[in-house]
Scaffold this active site. Structure first.
Site, PDB file in Angstrom:
ATOM      1  CB  CYS A 142      67.376  80.814-100.316  1.00  0.00           C
ATOM      2  SG  CYS A 142      66.353  79.386-100.075  1.00  0.00           S
TER       3      CYS A 142
ATOM      4  CD  GLN B 206      69.700  81.540-110.047  1.00  0.00           C
ATOM      5  OE1 GLN B 206      69.273  81.481-111.199  1.00  0.00           O
ATOM      6  NE2 GLN B 206      69.146  80.866-109.065  1.00  0.00           N
TER       7      GLN B 206
ATOM      8  CG  ASP C 115      76.477  81.355-105.704  1.00  0.00           C
ATOM      9  OD1 ASP C 115      76.215  80.660-106.701  1.00  0.00           O
ATOM     10  OD2 ASP C 115      75.668  81.571-104.785  1.00  0.00           O
TER      11      ASP C 115
ATOM     12  CG  HIS D 155      71.157  81.170-102.274  1.00  0.00           C
ATOM     13  ND1 HIS D 155      71.375  80.091-101.454  1.00  0.00           N
ATOM     14  CD2 HIS D 155      69.986  80.931-102.907  1.00  0.00           C
ATOM     15  CE1 HIS D 155      70.369  79.229-101.604  1.00  0.00           C
ATOM     16  NE2 HIS D 155      69.520  79.714-102.463  1.00  0.00           N
TER      17      HIS D 155
ATOM     18  CE  LYS E 226      69.666  77.114-108.170  1.00  0.00           C
ATOM     19  NZ  LYS E 226      68.416  77.402-107.479  1.00  0.00           N
TER      20      LYS E 226
HETATM   21  C1  PLP Z   1      72.643  82.347-106.329  1.00  0.00           C
HETATM   22  C2  PLP Z   1      72.458  80.983-105.743  1.00  0.00           C
HETATM   23  N1  PLP Z   1      73.440  80.429-105.039  1.00  0.00           N
HETATM   24  C3  PLP Z   1      73.334  79.212-104.498  1.00  0.00           C
HETATM   25  C4  PLP Z   1      72.177  78.478-104.634  1.00  0.00           C
HETATM   26  C5  PLP Z   1      72.106  77.125-104.010  1.00  0.00           C
HETATM   27  O1  PLP Z   1      72.030  76.151-104.998  1.00  0.00           O
HETATM   28  P1  PLP Z   1      71.730  74.631-104.630  1.00  0.00           P
HETATM   29  O2  PLP Z   1      70.480  74.639-103.791  1.00  0.00           O
HETATM   30  O3  PLP Z   1      71.540  73.963-105.941  1.00  0.00           O
HETATM   31  O4  PLP Z   1      72.899  74.118-103.864  1.00  0.00           O
HETATM   32  C6  PLP Z   1      71.111  79.015-105.334  1.00  0.00           C
HETATM   33  C7  PLP Z   1      69.831  78.302-105.449  1.00  0.00           C
HETATM   34  O5  PLP Z   1      68.791  78.901-105.621  1.00  0.00           O
HETATM   35  C8  PLP Z   1      71.260  80.308-105.914  1.00  0.00           C
HETATM   36  O6  PLP Z   1      70.270  80.864-106.611  1.00  0.00           O
END
Ligand code: PLP
Length: 416
Positions: free
Chosen positions: A374, A213, A210, A133, A236
């Site tokens: 993203c 998900q 990370d 992401h 999430k």
């Molecule tokens: C795999 C992953 N990492 C990071 C993020 C970023 O999360 P946040 O916008 O809640 O900080 C997302 C959000 O879609 C994501 O899907």
């Protein structure tokens, strides 16, 4: 697996009971029942979370850690209980290793600024994967620009799986951090994070995972993963927006400099010098998102009540059903066909633009995400401008997947 076999086998979650916990699922969109297939972008909230946030503001609202009065003490107790629950949920050795942030993005930026920045020099390397992401790409690019370090990308194959041999070759003494996603939001791939951590450890490379998900779909144990940092977002995993977590090994957290300066994160301040609190306080400058943390604690309780094994099993059945059902549609192509996947179905439908697909299925009450999610390098890897993405949560049903399939069939007819 055929539909009836799937529907009768191993159904472990009382989905109608779960659905009744989510007030928003009662609403209609364009006169049709809402079919919410955008949980990967943000999950819906159960009443337990809504009531926890509401109950805080109605009954206990006050600032924390600084008041002697009853409300402040109650608010502090509830906030710290949320930290303890969250620590238990990820099997953290201590709740002091759980830092409340705004979300995954802020957790990653915190590590970039406070852990990696002081250790990085020109020529050092940061490893990420092709399926990150943007929040696990851009903070590292900024650091590389500042320091002359180099960002290296672990390749993936056409199914959307990481090339583990390439990773083995890329780990060397120049690598100062490996930052990798556990479950790809754009492809659904579940990466073998424990194996990745073990490989990195042999080379003395710290690992940030990370988990944005992964948290809503599977049980997470940071000790058995053996990572150094684990990042996730409340929204999430059926909790509030604006709250998230950075879990880090205590020895790292104690050695790191603060991320932001302000109230709460200090022990003693003079004009000459400030002495900082221990973790987690050192990283929680200013008044935090108290209600958000309490809501996150309620989301943890809710998921634990369902049982993460049941969540995983239900979503696996939905994914298998959806994968087979949608494949029968003319022109449907799944993007992301890894052997191990969580509940994400990214796809293209003939040459119809993903935004048109999303707009047309919305007329049937079906909410899906369209675009680059993203994760621009991922869609570019597959030579696409965008994909449509249906993502699953604990409240989805086989019937909802049928409604999506039907809406996609109608979309094709409209464009024929
Ligand atoms: C795999 C992953 N990492 C990071 C993020 C970023 O999360 P946040 O916008 O809640 O900080 C997302 C959000 O879609 C994501 O899907």
């Amino acid at each position: 697996m055929n539909e009836s076999a799937l529907k009768s086998s191993e159904i472990t979650l009382d989905v109608e009971k779960v659905r009744a916990d989510f007030p928003i699922l009662q609403r209609t969109v364009h006169g049709k029942p809402l079919v919410y297939l955008d949980t990967a972008a943000s999950a819906q909230r159960p009443l337990a979370v809504i009531e926890a946030v509401d109950g805080f503001y109605r009954n206990h609202n006050a600032n924390i850690h600084r008041g002697v009065h009853t409300l402040s003490q109650e608010a502090t107790e509830d906030y710290e209980q949320a930290r303890i629950k969250t620590a238990g949920f990820i099997n953290a050795p201590s709740e002091q290793e759980v830092i409340f942030t705004r979300g995954t993005t802020e957790s990653i930026n915190l590590v970039a600024h406070s852990f990696l920045r002081p250790r990085l020099k020109a020529g050092d390397e940061i490893l990420i994967s092709w399926m990150e992401h943007h929040s696990n790409i851009v903070p590292w690019q900024l650091l590389c620009e500042e320091t002359g370090a180099v960002l290296k990308v672990i390749p993936m194959n056409q199914r959307g799986e990481l090339e583990m041999d390439a990773l083995a070759d890329m780990l060397n003494e120049r690598v100062k951090l490996l930052a990798v996603v556990q479950v790809s939001n754009a492809l659904g791939t579940i990466n073998p994070v424990a194996e990745i951590c073990a490989m990195a450890k042999r080379q003395g490379v710290p690992v940030l995972v990370d988990g944005a998900q992964a948290m809503p779909h599977q049980s997470i144990d940071v000790q058995s993963l053996d990572c150094d940092f684990y990042c996730f977002s409340g929204h999430k995993m059926y909790g509030p927006t604006g709250i998230g977590v950075l879990w880090g090994r205590y020895e790292h957290l104690q050695a790191m400099r603060p991320y932001q300066g302000g109230g709460e994160m200090i022990r003693h301040v003079t004009f000459e010098k400030s002495e900082f609190n221990d973790a987690p306080g050192k990283f929680e400058a200013g008044t935090p998102n108290i209600a958000g943390a309490i809501g996150l604690g309620a989301a943890v309780d809710y998921l634990q009540g369902l049982g993460m094994q049941n969540v995983m099993s239900w979503e696996a059945q939905l994914l298998a059903y959806g994968t087979e059902k949608l494949a029968q549609i003319d022109g449907f192509r799944m993007i992301g066909t890894a052997a191990h996947k969580a509940g994400v179905m990214s796809f293209v439908l003939g040459d119809i633009h993903a935004n048109d697909v999303g707009t047309l299925v919305d007329l049937h009450g079906v909410a899906i995400r369209t675009g680059h999610h993203c994760a621009m390098p991922v869609v570019e890897f597959f030579g696409l401008p965008a994909t449509a993405r249906a993502s699953l949560g604990i409240y989805n049903t086989f019937e909802e997947i049928d409604i999506l399939a039907d809406a996609l069939e109608k979309t094709i007819v409209m464009f024929a």
